[in-house]
Design a protein around this motif. Structure first.
Motif, PDB file in Angstrom:
ATOM      1  N   ARG A  87     -20.152 -96.191 -46.735  1.00 56.20           N
ATOM      2  CA  ARG A  87     -19.027 -95.516 -47.387  1.00 56.20           C
ATOM      3  C   ARG A  87     -18.244 -94.767 -46.313  1.00 56.20           C
ATOM      4  NH1 ARG A  87     -22.285 -93.802 -52.505  1.00 56.20           N
ATOM      5  NH2 ARG A  87     -21.780 -95.479 -53.976  1.00 56.20           N
ATOM      6  N   TYR A  88     -18.066 -95.439 -45.178  1.00 57.81           N
ATOM      7  CA  TYR A  88     -17.313 -94.856 -44.077  1.00 57.81           C
ATOM      8  C   TYR A  88     -15.843 -95.227 -44.194  1.00 57.81           C
ATOM      9  CZ  TYR A  88     -21.876 -94.054 -41.932  1.00 57.81           C
ATOM     10  OH  TYR A  88     -23.164 -93.640 -41.682  1.00 57.81           O
ATOM     11  N   GLY A  89     -14.979 -94.284 -43.815  1.00 60.06           N
ATOM     12  CA  GLY A  89     -13.551 -94.522 -43.839  1.00 60.06           C
ATOM     13  C   GLY A  89     -13.058 -95.176 -42.560  1.00 60.06           C
ATOM     14  N   LYS A  90     -11.759 -95.346 -42.490  1.00 58.45           N
ATOM     15  CA  LYS A  90     -11.134 -96.050 -41.366  1.00 58.45           C
ATOM     16  C   LYS A  90     -11.199 -95.256 -40.058  1.00 58.45           C
ATOM     17  CE  LYS A  90      -6.562 -94.354 -42.709  1.00 58.45           C
ATOM     18  NZ  LYS A  90      -6.426 -93.412 -41.599  1.00 58.45           N
ATOM     19  N   ASP A  91     -11.535 -93.979 -40.121  1.00 64.31           N
ATOM     20  CA  ASP A  91     -11.596 -93.166 -38.910  1.00 64.31           C
ATOM     21  C   ASP A  91     -13.016 -93.018 -38.369  1.00 64.31           C
ATOM     22  OD1 ASP A  91      -8.822 -92.625 -38.749  1.00 64.31           O
ATOM     23  OD2 ASP A  91      -9.022 -91.151 -40.357  1.00 64.31           O
TER      24      ASP A  91
END
Length: 299
Positions: A41-45
């Motif tokens: 559940r990691y974002g684009k950053d």
């Protein structure tokens, strides 16, 4: 700025999809579009993703980075057969609204699963597919069920939605976008439990499902050139065997050895567990795949 609004960079854009905001950005000014998706559940950053994106842009492509629902600064959302099904529908709606498909899908770990499922359900949107760190096997699948659903269900059982907002993962989503707190608290508890139990069931190992929650028959829908970078020799989360099985299920796919060390994921996981993540993040090695990805796309 209202305290309920996330802080966004100038390059970031927001698109409303099925009642939730999705934050994204597009790197590069010309060339075919690659949708690049990380895992978890990691974002684009998440550290390690942007260097790969920049290398692909330098190779002549545009790259779309996005905070999937329940990741980064985007809104939390809870619908669909699995979380990956929800994200595949989100990506379909995004590409349609932005009028930028069909395009290349590339992703690692959970991002590989999201990309594969999008190609299965919406093949008209995909020209080529690049996959790595594909999750599978008993250990890898059970671990994901624990990570994605069990803490939330236990909190829900003990304290309702007020307990859910105190789960570390959802606290992070609230910190990135404060309006997520109200979105979570406004969820109908019974419906939320039903969705989370359904998502958990996807991570119960089943015959005929090489990747969690997806019937093997759906692989027949993938008819585009596909590059698979196999999992590490002893990687329990992304087994070599799963990569081989997926390569058999996607007709005409190309399977290659990883450009990073066979134990790269294990090294990163150990560093993370020991509080040394600043020395070796989970996705730091991904940029090493840029040359082989570019060679495949140009071939």
């Amino acid at each position: 700025m209202s305290p309920a609004q996330p802080v966004r960079r100038a390059a970031e854009h927001v698109l409303s999809v099925h009642g939730g905001d999705v934050v994204y950005e597009i790197l590069g000014d010309a060339g075919e579009l690659i949708v690049l998706t990380p895992g978890g559940r990691y974002g684009k950053d998440i550290p390690g993703l942007r260097p790969l994106a920049q290398a692909l842009v330098a190779g002549g492509y545009r790259v779309l980075l996005w905070d999937r629902p329940n990741c980064g600064k985007s809104h939390v959302q809870f619908y669909g057969e699995t979380e990956s099904h929800m994200r595949a529908e989100t990506l379909r709606a995004m590409l349609t609204a932005l009028d930028i498909g069909p395009c290349i899908l590339a992703g690692g770990s959970g991002g590989a699963r999201d990309s594969m499922l999008t190609a299965m359900l919406h093949p008209e949107l995909v020209t080529r597919l690049v996959l790595w760190n594909i999750v599978g096997g008993v250990f890898g699948t059970f671990v994901l069920g624990h990570v994605y659903a069990v803490p939330t269900l236990r909190a829900l059982q003990g304290a309702g939605m007020a307990g859910v907002v105190d789960v570390r993962e959802w606290r992070e989503r609230i910190a990135a976008n404060p309006s997520n707190r109200d979105r979570l608290l406004s969820c109908d508890e019974a419906e939320f439990r039903k969705v989370m139990l359904r998502w958990l069931n996807a991570f119960v190992v089943k015959a005929g499902q090489t990747i969690p929650g997806v019937d093997d028959a759906l692989f027949d829908n993938i008819r585009v050139p596909t590059l698979i970078i196999r999992g590490g020799e002893n990687d329990l989360n992304h087994p070599k065997r799963t990569s081989l099985e997926v390569s058999c299920l996607i007709r005409g796919s190309t399977l290659v050895d990883p450009p990073w060390p066979e134990d790269a994921w294990e090294q990163a996981s150990q560093a993370l567990a020991q509080g040394r993540a600043e020395r070796f993040n989970l996705f730091d090695t991904w940029v090493q795949a840029a040359p082989m990805i570019l060679d495949f796309l140009r071939g």
